[in-house]
Motif scaffolding. Structure first.
Motif, PDB file in Angstrom:
ATOM      1  N   ALA A  46       0.843  -1.199   0.000  1.00 24.08           N
ATOM      2  CA  ALA A  46       0.000   0.000   0.000  1.00 24.08           C
ATOM      3  C   ALA A  46       0.877   1.248   0.000  1.00 24.08           C
ATOM      4  O   ALA A  46       1.792   1.386   0.831  1.00 24.08           O
ATOM      5  N   VAL A  47       0.599   2.152  -0.921  1.00 16.40           N
ATOM      6  CA  VAL A  47       1.338   3.412  -1.035  1.00 16.40           C
ATOM      7  C   VAL A  47       0.332   4.559  -0.971  1.00 16.40           C
ATOM      8  O   VAL A  47      -0.733   4.499  -1.604  1.00 16.40           O
ATOM      9  N   PHE A  48       0.665   5.583  -0.214  1.00 17.36           N
ATOM     10  CA  PHE A  48      -0.219   6.740  -0.072  1.00 17.36           C
ATOM     11  C   PHE A  48       0.536   7.989  -0.515  1.00 17.36           C
ATOM     12  O   PHE A  48       1.604   8.307   0.037  1.00 17.36           O
ATOM     13  N   ARG A  89       2.605  -0.754   9.573  1.00 14.77           N
ATOM     14  CA  ARG A  89       4.019  -0.401   9.734  1.00 14.77           C
ATOM     15  C   ARG A  89       4.788  -0.473   8.422  1.00 14.77           C
ATOM     16  O   ARG A  89       5.852   0.135   8.277  1.00 14.77           O
ATOM     17  N   ASP A  90       4.253  -1.194   7.445  1.00 19.70           N
ATOM     18  CA  ASP A  90       4.967  -1.396   6.187  1.00 19.70           C
ATOM     19  C   ASP A  90       4.466  -0.517   5.051  1.00 19.70           C
ATOM     20  O   ASP A  90       4.934  -0.650   3.916  1.00 19.70           O
ATOM     21  N   ILE A  91       3.507   0.358   5.322  1.00 15.24           N
ATOM     22  CA  ILE A  91       3.002   1.212   4.240  1.00 15.24           C
ATOM     23  C   ILE A  91       4.073   2.219   3.831  1.00 15.24           C
ATOM     24  O   ILE A  91       4.986   2.551   4.598  1.00 15.24           O
ATOM     25  N   THR A  92       3.953   2.703   2.602  1.00 13.44           N
ATOM     26  CA  THR A  92       4.863   3.727   2.087  1.00 13.44           C
ATOM     27  C   THR A  92       4.074   5.016   1.872  1.00 13.44           C
ATOM     28  O   THR A  92       2.971   4.988   1.321  1.00 13.44           O
ATOM     29  N   VAL A  93       4.633   6.112   2.324  1.00 15.13           N
ATOM     30  CA  VAL A  93       3.973   7.411   2.178  1.00 15.13           C
ATOM     31  C   VAL A  93       4.898   8.355   1.420  1.00 15.13           C
ATOM     32  O   VAL A  93       6.057   8.554   1.815  1.00 15.13           O
ATOM     33  N   HIS A  94       4.410   8.896   0.326  1.00 12.26           N
ATOM     34  CA  HIS A  94       5.146   9.895  -0.450  1.00 12.26           C
ATOM     35  C   HIS A  94       4.485  11.255  -0.248  1.00 12.26           C
ATOM     36  O   HIS A  94       3.267  11.395  -0.436  1.00 12.26           O
ATOM     37  N   VAL A  95       5.271  12.239   0.135  1.00 20.13           N
ATOM     38  CA  VAL A  95       4.736  13.577   0.402  1.00 20.13           C
ATOM     39  C   VAL A  95       5.320  14.568  -0.595  1.00 20.13           C
ATOM     40  O   VAL A  95       6.539  14.628  -0.787  1.00 20.13           O
ATOM     41  N   THR A  96       4.456  15.315  -1.239  1.00 21.85           N
ATOM     42  CA  THR A  96       4.892  16.426  -2.085  1.00 21.85           C
ATOM     43  C   THR A  96       4.208  17.692  -1.597  1.00 21.85           C
ATOM     44  O   THR A  96       3.037  17.675  -1.218  1.00 21.85           O
ATOM     45  N   ALA A  97       4.957  18.781  -1.590  1.00 22.71           N
ATOM     46  CA  ALA A  97       4.411  20.069  -1.153  1.00 22.71           C
ATOM     47  C   ALA A  97       4.760  21.121  -2.191  1.00 22.71           C
ATOM     48  O   ALA A  97       5.891  21.163  -2.702  1.00 22.71           O
ATOM     49  N   GLU A  98       3.791  21.941  -2.512  1.00 23.14           N
ATOM     50  CA  GLU A  98       3.993  23.019  -3.486  1.00 23.14           C
ATOM     51  C   GLU A  98       3.526  24.323  -2.859  1.00 23.14           C
ATOM     52  O   GLU A  98       2.357  24.469  -2.511  1.00 23.14           O
TER      53      GLU A  98
END
Length: 365
Positions: free
Chosen positions: A255-257, A338-347
């Motif tokens: 799962a990726v968020f 605990r194994d999820i991946t989170v990608h954060v982008t900010a503009e």
């Protein structure tokens, strides 16, 4: 019909774990009718008494305690105007489900009141003498509402708290209230949030971690970032924020968020002589703001994984987008989280520098 002079209008409630095992200590703050009494001051001065009375009782159930309180009161308690529920820290760490049952069940009680967790005893919070309002509970509520300026604490109604608490996967949060000493005076401070899992407090998020959580929930309207830009300390104001969370579920179950945050920022103030408001420095301000916001969100994610508590409601995002796969994932979401991946982008985009467009130094300096 009830006459006003027969009612004890409850404005705030504090719930603590009692000294005896299995018992709860309840404190209710009741609005006091106005009137003047002799204060014993010089020249026969008169002063108004405190605008509230706090009454404490102990028992196994909240309803029973309230009924027993009537033995010591000339007015019937009326909880429809209650504004806050404050849980003591020890009670919160032992679970708040039983303490909330009465307030969720009673037809008279409203679920629009706000929930807090106190450091130490909850009744000590209601015993603080208010500095700006007449009643402590009203002052506590206004301190919380003013957090929209910094976005360092969540505003959590009882309905929202209970709805999240009964969720199978999402962890509930509540703002933390502390008593701080300023000289000889005690004041209330609201900052950060307590994290609940299965109605038990399992940890907390700090100020910046809390704001990182609020970004993802679209609840950051304003705030300030203390940053150093081009070797110049500056306060950057968050003037608008909007976020979007997009879940992606791969065939292997990963799962990726993706969290995308868009901001409008401006200069609140600065030190030194460097002109941060100059057009050529706009990108430096935006870059610094983007990095700070990204760090706050990533810090909140890391802390939630440490607590193994899905405060973001990521499971609910998967449920809405991948309902069939979620049925198989839901039972062991704790292990998967605990194994999820989170990608954060900010503009970030610039939104002005106020009434001046340069530091207060001689031109050319």
């Amino acid at each position: 019909r009830r006459e006003l002079d027969t009612m004890g209008i409850v404005m705030g409630v504090a719930i603590d774990k009692a000294d005896s095992e299995g018992e709860t200590e309840l404190t209710v703050q009741i609005a006091r009718p106005s009137g003047k009494t002799k204060s014993g001051g010089k020249d026969g001065e008169t002063s108004e008494p405190m605008a509230f009375v706090n009454v404490t009782g102990v028992g196994q159930n909240i309803n029973y305690i309230i009924r027993e309180m009537q033995h010591r009161m000339s007015r019937m308690l009326y909880v429809a105007h209650n504004q806050v529920i404050v849980f003591g820290e020890e009670l919160a760490k032992n679970g708040v489900r039983d303490a909330l049952d009465f307030f969720a069940r009673a037809p008279e009680a409203r679920m629009t009141l706000n929930v807090f967790v106190a450091r130490g005893k909850a009744k000590d919070v209601l015993n603080i003498k208010p500095k700006f309002e007449k009643v402590t509970s009203a002052e506590l509520l206004k301190v919380l509402k003013d957090q929209k300026i910094t976005s360092h604490a969540p505003i959590m109604t009882e309905f929202e708290f209970v709805s999240t608490m009964v969720s199978k996967t999402t962890a509930a949060v509540a703002p933390i209230v502390s008593i701080t000493n300023e000289g000889d005076e005690e004041r209330l401070t609201v900052s950060g949030c307590a994290v609940f899992k299965n109605s038990v407090m399992v940890g907390e998020l700090g100020e910046n971690e809390t704001r990182g959580l609020l970004y993802t929930q679209n609840k950051v309207k304003t705030g300030v970032l203390q940053l150093t830009i081009m070797d110049t300390p500056a306060t950057i104001e968050i003037r608008h924020s909007k976020s979007k969370v997009t879940p992606v579920l791969y065939t292997d179950g990963k799962a990726v968020f993706n969290i995308d945050v868009k901001l409008k920022v401006g200069i609140g103030d600065q030190s030194g002589t460097a002109n941060l408001a100059a057009p050529e420095n706009a990108s430096a301000i935006c870059d610094a703001a983007e990095a700070a916001v990204k760090a706050e969100i990533e810090g909140a994610v890391a802390k939630s994984k440490e607590l193994n508590a899905d405060v973001f409601g990521f499971g609910e995002y998967l449920n809405r987008k991948y309902p069939d796969q979620w049925k198989d994932m839901q039972a062991n979401w704790d292990e998967r989280y605990r194994d999820i991946t989170v990608h954060v982008t900010a503009e970030a985009k610039g939104n002005g520098s106020g009434r001046i467009d340069r530091p207060l130094v001689p031109e050319g300096a």
